[in-house]
Design a protein around this motif. Structure first.
Motif, PDB file in Angstrom:
ATOM      1  N   LEU A   1      -8.333 -46.743 -49.201  1.00  0.00           N
ATOM      2  CA  LEU A   1      -7.836 -46.123 -50.426  1.00  0.00           C
ATOM      3  C   LEU A   1      -8.798 -45.066 -50.956  1.00  0.00           C
ATOM      4  CD1 LEU A   1      -6.467 -49.308 -52.242  1.00  0.00           C
ATOM      5  CD2 LEU A   1      -5.182 -47.617 -50.908  1.00  0.00           C
ATOM      6  N   THR A   2     -10.019 -45.040 -50.411  1.00  0.00           N
ATOM      7  CA  THR A   2     -10.982 -44.035 -50.872  1.00  0.00           C
ATOM      8  C   THR A   2     -10.605 -42.630 -50.410  1.00  0.00           C
ATOM      9  OG1 THR A   2     -12.404 -44.475 -48.946  1.00  0.00           O
ATOM     10  CG2 THR A   2     -12.901 -45.669 -50.989  1.00  0.00           C
ATOM     11  N   SER A   3      -9.989 -42.510 -49.228  1.00  0.00           N
ATOM     12  CA  SER A   3      -9.637 -41.169 -48.739  1.00  0.00           C
ATOM     13  C   SER A   3      -8.648 -40.466 -49.659  1.00  0.00           C
ATOM     14  CB  SER A   3      -9.081 -41.259 -47.310  1.00  0.00           C
ATOM     15  OG  SER A   3     -10.125 -41.496 -46.396  1.00  0.00           O
ATOM     16  N   PRO A   4      -7.522 -41.092 -50.023  1.00  0.00           N
ATOM     17  CA  PRO A   4      -6.653 -40.411 -51.009  1.00  0.00           C
ATOM     18  C   PRO A   4      -7.345 -40.230 -52.348  1.00  0.00           C
ATOM     19  CG  PRO A   4      -5.864 -42.645 -50.570  1.00  0.00           C
ATOM     20  CD  PRO A   4      -6.898 -42.329 -49.540  1.00  0.00           C
ATOM     21  N   GLY A   5      -8.250 -41.151 -52.700  1.00  0.00           N
ATOM     22  CA  GLY A   5      -8.992 -41.001 -53.949  1.00  0.00           C
ATOM     23  C   GLY A   5      -9.874 -39.764 -53.932  1.00  0.00           C
ATOM     24  N   TRP A   6     -10.605 -39.562 -52.816  1.00  0.00           N
ATOM     25  CA  TRP A   6     -11.448 -38.371 -52.715  1.00  0.00           C
ATOM     26  C   TRP A   6     -10.603 -37.096 -52.729  1.00  0.00           C
ATOM     27  CZ3 TRP A   6     -16.226 -38.453 -53.940  1.00  0.00           C
ATOM     28  CH2 TRP A   6     -17.052 -39.539 -53.639  1.00  0.00           C
ATOM     29  N   LEU A   7      -9.483 -37.126 -52.022  1.00  0.00           N
ATOM     30  CA  LEU A   7      -8.633 -35.930 -51.974  1.00  0.00           C
ATOM     31  C   LEU A   7      -8.085 -35.598 -53.358  1.00  0.00           C
ATOM     32  CD1 LEU A   7      -7.308 -33.718 -50.340  1.00  0.00           C
ATOM     33  CD2 LEU A   7      -5.439 -35.291 -49.813  1.00  0.00           C
ATOM     34  N   LEU A   8      -7.638 -36.598 -54.077  1.00  0.00           N
ATOM     35  CA  LEU A   8      -7.113 -36.351 -55.418  1.00  0.00           C
ATOM     36  C   LEU A   8      -8.220 -35.871 -56.361  1.00  0.00           C
ATOM     37  CD1 LEU A   8      -4.701 -39.399 -55.762  1.00  0.00           C
ATOM     38  CD2 LEU A   8      -4.062 -36.984 -55.575  1.00  0.00           C
TER      39      LEU A   8
ATOM     40  N   SER B   1      -9.811 -51.441 -49.679  1.00  0.00           N
ATOM     41  CA  SER B   1     -10.200 -50.266 -50.472  1.00  0.00           C
ATOM     42  C   SER B   1     -10.850 -49.189 -49.610  1.00  0.00           C
ATOM     43  CB  SER B   1     -11.147 -50.687 -51.598  1.00  0.00           C
ATOM     44  OG  SER B   1     -12.342 -51.242 -51.084  1.00  0.00           O
ATOM     45  N   ALA B   2     -11.375 -49.562 -48.436  1.00  0.00           N
ATOM     46  CA  ALA B   2     -11.955 -48.555 -47.547  1.00  0.00           C
ATOM     47  C   ALA B   2     -10.938 -47.488 -47.190  1.00  0.00           C
ATOM     48  CB  ALA B   2     -12.490 -49.226 -46.278  1.00  0.00           C
TER      49      ALA B   2
ATOM     50  N   ARG C   1      -3.914 -48.453 -37.176  1.00  0.00           N
ATOM     51  CA  ARG C   1      -3.505 -49.847 -37.021  1.00  0.00           C
ATOM     52  C   ARG C   1      -4.328 -50.748 -37.944  1.00  0.00           C
ATOM     53  NH1 ARG C   1      -3.338 -49.624 -31.884  1.00  0.00           N
ATOM     54  NH2 ARG C   1      -5.445 -50.350 -31.426  1.00  0.00           N
ATOM     55  N   TRP C   2      -5.630 -50.466 -38.026  1.00  0.00           N
ATOM     56  CA  TRP C   2      -6.483 -51.244 -38.937  1.00  0.00           C
ATOM     57  C   TRP C   2      -6.064 -51.011 -40.390  1.00  0.00           C
ATOM     58  CZ3 TRP C   2     -12.041 -50.109 -36.669  1.00  0.00           C
ATOM     59  CH2 TRP C   2     -12.196 -50.813 -35.467  1.00  0.00           C
ATOM     60  N   MET C   3      -5.677 -49.780 -40.711  1.00  0.00           N
ATOM     61  CA  MET C   3      -5.272 -49.475 -42.080  1.00  0.00           C
ATOM     62  C   MET C   3      -4.090 -50.342 -42.492  1.00  0.00           C
ATOM     63  SD  MET C   3      -3.742 -45.928 -43.669  1.00  0.00           S
ATOM     64  CE  MET C   3      -5.305 -45.067 -43.711  1.00  0.00           C
ATOM     65  N   GLN C   4      -3.071 -50.415 -41.653  1.00  0.00           N
ATOM     66  CA  GLN C   4      -1.903 -51.209 -42.013  1.00  0.00           C
ATOM     67  C   GLN C   4      -2.291 -52.671 -42.215  1.00  0.00           C
ATOM     68  OE1 GLN C   4       1.584 -50.725 -39.549  1.00  0.00           O
ATOM     69  NE2 GLN C   4       2.340 -52.769 -40.024  1.00  0.00           N
ATOM     70  N   GLY C   5      -3.112 -53.203 -41.304  1.00  0.00           N
ATOM     71  CA  GLY C   5      -3.521 -54.599 -41.435  1.00  0.00           C
ATOM     72  C   GLY C   5      -4.362 -54.848 -42.669  1.00  0.00           C
ATOM     73  N   ASN C   6      -5.306 -53.951 -42.948  1.00  0.00           N
ATOM     74  CA  ASN C   6      -6.176 -54.156 -44.099  1.00  0.00           C
ATOM     75  C   ASN C   6      -5.427 -54.013 -45.418  1.00  0.00           C
ATOM     76  OD1 ASN C   6      -8.137 -54.382 -42.147  1.00  0.00           O
ATOM     77  ND2 ASN C   6      -9.598 -53.052 -43.167  1.00  0.00           N
ATOM     78  N   LEU C   7      -4.442 -53.111 -45.460  1.00  0.00           N
ATOM     79  CA  LEU C   7      -3.670 -52.976 -46.690  1.00  0.00           C
ATOM     80  C   LEU C   7      -2.759 -54.189 -46.913  1.00  0.00           C
ATOM     81  CD1 LEU C   7      -2.783 -49.168 -46.660  1.00  0.00           C
ATOM     82  CD2 LEU C   7      -4.516 -50.346 -48.025  1.00  0.00           C
ATOM     83  N   GLN C   8      -2.372 -54.856 -45.848  1.00  0.00           N
ATOM     84  CA  GLN C   8      -1.628 -56.107 -46.007  1.00  0.00           C
ATOM     85  C   GLN C   8      -2.451 -57.139 -46.773  1.00  0.00           C
ATOM     86  OE1 GLN C   8      -0.682 -57.052 -41.877  1.00  0.00           O
ATOM     87  NE2 GLN C   8       1.502 -56.910 -42.347  1.00  0.00           N
ATOM     88  N   HIS C   9      -3.770 -57.030 -46.680  1.00  0.00           N
ATOM     89  CA  HIS C   9      -4.644 -58.002 -47.341  1.00  0.00           C
ATOM     90  C   HIS C   9      -4.498 -57.973 -48.858  1.00  0.00           C
ATOM     91  CE1 HIS C   9      -7.525 -58.030 -43.626  1.00  0.00           C
ATOM     92  NE2 HIS C   9      -6.421 -58.718 -43.433  1.00  0.00           N
ATOM     93  N   LEU C  10      -4.020 -56.857 -49.396  1.00  0.00           N
ATOM     94  CA  LEU C  10      -3.806 -56.803 -50.838  1.00  0.00           C
ATOM     95  C   LEU C  10      -2.783 -57.845 -51.277  1.00  0.00           C
ATOM     96  CD1 LEU C  10      -3.761 -52.925 -51.354  1.00  0.00           C
ATOM     97  CD2 LEU C  10      -5.623 -54.515 -51.903  1.00  0.00           C
ATOM     98  N   ARG C  11      -1.913 -58.263 -50.356  1.00  0.00           N
ATOM     99  CA  ARG C  11      -0.936 -59.301 -50.665  1.00  0.00           C
ATOM    100  C   ARG C  11      -1.514 -60.701 -50.470  1.00  0.00           C
ATOM    101  NH1 ARG C  11       4.717 -58.284 -47.783  1.00  0.00           N
ATOM    102  NH2 ARG C  11       5.196 -59.951 -49.278  1.00  0.00           N
ATOM    103  N   LEU C  12      -2.716 -60.793 -49.911  1.00  0.00           N
ATOM    104  CA  LEU C  12      -3.289 -62.087 -49.564  1.00  0.00           C
ATOM    105  C   LEU C  12      -4.495 -62.453 -50.423  1.00  0.00           C
ATOM    106  CD1 LEU C  12      -3.181 -61.587 -45.687  1.00  0.00           C
ATOM    107  CD2 LEU C  12      -1.621 -62.981 -47.061  1.00  0.00           C
ATOM    108  N   ILE C  13      -4.982 -61.495 -51.211  1.00  0.00           N
ATOM    109  CA  ILE C  13      -6.197 -61.744 -52.002  1.00  0.00           C
ATOM    110  C   ILE C  13      -6.009 -62.918 -52.958  1.00  0.00           C
ATOM    111  CG2 ILE C  13      -7.655 -60.750 -53.815  1.00  0.00           C
ATOM    112  CD1 ILE C  13      -7.536 -58.115 -52.397  1.00  0.00           C
ATOM    113  N   ASP C  14      -4.774 -63.114 -53.435  1.00  0.00           N
ATOM    114  CA  ASP C  14      -4.546 -64.186 -54.413  1.00  0.00           C
ATOM    115  C   ASP C  14      -4.168 -65.514 -53.758  1.00  0.00           C
ATOM    116  OD1 ASP C  14      -2.070 -63.424 -53.480  1.00  0.00           O
ATOM    117  OD2 ASP C  14      -1.067 -63.650 -55.429  1.00  0.00           O
ATOM    118  N   ALA C  15      -4.343 -65.634 -52.440  1.00  0.00           N
ATOM    119  CA  ALA C  15      -4.036 -66.904 -51.768  1.00  0.00           C
ATOM    120  C   ALA C  15      -4.876 -68.027 -52.380  1.00  0.00           C
ATOM    121  CB  ALA C  15      -4.312 -66.793 -50.273  1.00  0.00           C
ATOM    122  N   SER C  16      -4.296 -69.174 -52.529  1.00  0.00           N
ATOM    123  CA  SER C  16      -4.960 -70.287 -53.218  1.00  0.00           C
ATOM    124  C   SER C  16      -6.157 -70.786 -52.425  1.00  0.00           C
ATOM    125  CB  SER C  16      -3.972 -71.435 -53.437  1.00  0.00           C
ATOM    126  OG  SER C  16      -3.488 -71.910 -52.193  1.00  0.00           O
TER     127      SER C  16
END
Length: 614
Positions: free
Chosen positions: A405-412, A402-403, A372-387
């Motif tokens: 996004l590190t798991s798929p990064g480590w796996l890859l 990014s916390a 649940r936290w993952m979905q909410g935190n990834l939504q923040h990528l759409r909010l970083i550019d808020a004025s």
């Protein structure tokens, strides 16, 4: 706003007080930024601190990356070498950032520049405005919820806050739970020494943020502050009154976030997490305070918020598109702190005694909450550019996203390393070519914070005894470290699976959290761990390709193959009780009603204290 004379708390059994509406306009995130209050709120030297943090992180990451690049380029850089470096650099920078933050926190605590967790001065006589304690609930255990309400109401009254503090239980539960909650509320409210109110929404619009917003719009004008809890939160009266007193003294503060400690740990997993939180967590928290300043984060609970500032700043819009990345903002708290700072309000974090929360009882329950936290935190990528957002607020949002996004990064990275080893044709793959200095630096960055936390625990006699003495601390760390090593790859795969589900458009459903201990059998969890076992077998098979790579992967291999037994064993309350009897994972006992403490000299802190505003 002075409080009117109070009748005895149990004199009237009205579920709610008279309404005091407060407008909460929806914020425009991409238009012209709203005006900021003309008050300087940031402590001195924050820019230098943040630049130092980023510079040290960059130096460590670039130094390690350069060593790896030199090692790989001895026979020329291949495409796979370049791919490895593209994954290695940001991932190494991520763990370097955490290490540097913890190192700064360790230095702050060990030298006494930061006091660590301390009692907050609680002069109830200094209160001049009313505060509402809000506990949103959603189909929670009625007995446990109202038991906490009863304890906190008594603690608030014992600390002298009955005249100024009211308690609200804000329910989003279904009708069946609602009837039981209302009956429990009547029993508690009839005997509580402070006003305790209860409200249930018929429609659960926008989940918890909608629940809080509805209260603000109906009752917010009557209260200067609102202290927001979760259903599993517990705070002492001294902590609550102390935070309200700080808000009185510092009118530029919009939000004050505490660092809750874990209580009611029963299973081995909960006791393990509680020990890690209390032994290693303080140095990370002190480091976070050092560079966050007035741009700290909000975690959605165990925090006090200035009501009008919140209403003016934090009306959340719905994101365009469908869930999981559109719709209501799930991780609302982190973004609400950014919106408060956008309007000029200070957002601080403090390490105080008397702030507690429960922890999921099993690895499975923790993974459900984490998704649940993952979905909410990834939504923040759409909010970083808020004025109008402060750049540090944008950094917080980026770190939170990014916390996950590190798991798929480590796996890859790991899969690429295995492919490279397979294509080396008798030569050394990435693992064999990696310089020993980088290997040891990686070990330092990963386990250094645990070592520093252990040193900090043992440096003070009283603290050391609270953790079980020399023997208890060393035994606990000797068990915690291998458990953490085993858990890391399990969490990695769980997060990758969850991210894959979100990428396919499968949103998280808001369900009641399971807070009760329950034993999970190996057979019960095994069907959900097929990917873990398969990846563990793949890692084990690398011994036939490159024994050095297989040796590097062996901790991950063991964790993945042992994951069913790790989840089952740590889910048991009996195992947790046995660990306690044998002296593992002892922590300081919580205090719900703290002793009175004298106020700070001149009512202020030094410039580098966590509440320094400058």
């Amino acid at each position: 706003m002075n409080a009117p004379p109070h009748a005895p708390a149990n004199a009237a059994m009205s579920p709610l007080p008279p309404e005091a509406p407060l407008a909460m306009p929806v914020q425009d995130l991409h238009g012209i930024a709203p005006g900021s209050i003309a008050v300087r709120t940031s402590p001195h030297g924050m820019q230098v601190k943040r630049l130092l943090l980023l510079a040290v992180t960059a130096v460590i990451a670039l130094a390690a990356s350069s060593e790896v690049r030199f090692a790989l380029s001895r026979d020329g850089l291949s495409v796979l070498d370049i791919v490895l470096l593209l994954f290695f650099v940001p991932l190494f920078a991520w763990i370097a950032f955490g290490f540097v933050t913890s190192s700064i926190g360790f230095l702050q605590l060990i030298t006494g520049k930061h006091p660590g967790f301390t009692a907050v001065p609680s002069p109830a006589s200094s209160l001049r405005h009313r505060t509402a304690v809000l506990m949103p609930v959603y189909n929670e255990s009625v007995e446990a919820t109202f038991g906490r309400v009863r304890a906190m109401a008594a603690s608030i009254a014992a600390a002298g806050g009955a005249e100024w503090i009211d308690f609200f239980v804000l329910s989003d539960s279904n009708a069946f739970h609602g009837k039981r909650e209302e009956a429990a509320w009547r029993e508690v409210a009839a005997s509580a020494p402070i006003k305790v109110y209860y409200r249930r929404r018929e429609k659960n619009i926008a989940r918890k943020p909608g629940n809080i917003a509805e209260w603000v719009q109906r009752f917010g004008a009557a209260y200067e502050n609102m202290l927001i809890l979760d259903a599993d939160s517990l705070m002492s009266g001294d902590a609550i009154i102390g935070m309200a007193a700080i808000m009185e003294e510092r009118p530029s503060i919009g939000l004050l976030q505490t660092v809750p400690m874990i209580i009611n740990a029963q299973t081995l997993f909960q006791r393990w997490m509680r020990f890690a939180s209390e032994a290693y967590g303080p140095i990370a928290s002190a480091g976070l305070l050092w560079w966050s300043g007035a741009e700290a984060n909000f975690w959605g609970h165990n925090a006090i918020v200035r009501t009008r500032a919140f209403a003016d700043s934090c009306g959340l819009p719905e994101l365009p598109g469908k869930p999981p990345f559109g719709g209501h903002i799930l991780s609302h708290d982190m973004f609400e702190s950014a919106l408060l700072r956008r309007r000029g309000w200070a957002v601080h974090m403090v390490m105080i005694d008397g702030s507690y929360e429960e922890f999921p009882p099993t690895i499975v329950d923790h993974a459900i909450r984490d998704r649940r936290w993952m979905q909410g935190n990834l939504q923040h990528l759409r909010l970083i550019d808020a004025s109008g957002l402060h750049w540090t607020s944008r950094l917080h949002l980026l770190i939170g996203a990014s916390a996950y996004l590190t798991s798929p990064g480590w796996l890859l990275l790991l899969v690429t390393a295995i492919v490279q080893a397979a294509m080396a044709q008798g030569g050394q793959g990435f693992a064999g070519a990696a310089p020993p200095s980088v290997l040891w630096l990686t070990v330092l960055l990963l386990f250094g914070p645990k070592a520093m936390g252990t040193i900090w625990v043992m440096a003070d006699r009283t603290r050391r005894r609270a953790f079980g003495g020399w023997g208890g601390v060393l035994r606990s760390v000797a068990l915690e470290v291998p458990l953490a090593i085993l858990l890391a790859p399990v969490t990695m795969v769980m997060q990758v699976k969850a991210l894959f589900g979100l990428a396919l458009g499968i949103p998280v459903h808001w369900s009641t959290q399971d807070r009760d201990a329950r034993r999970i059998g190996v057979r019960e969890v095994l069907p959900d761990l097929k990917e873990h076992i398969a990846l563990g077998l793949l890692f084990a098979a690398t011994v036939f390709i490159d024994p050095v790579t297989a040796l590097w992967l062996s901790p991950l291999t063991l964790g993945l193959l042992a994951s069913p037994w790790l989840i089952s064993l740590t889910s048991r309350a009996t195992t947790g009780a046995q660990a306690e009897q044998e002296g593992f994972f002892a922590v300081p006992a919580p205090t719900i009603i703290a002793a009175d403490e004298a106020p700070l000299a001149n009512g202020d802190e030094p410039d580098d204290a966590p509440l320094a505003i400058g």
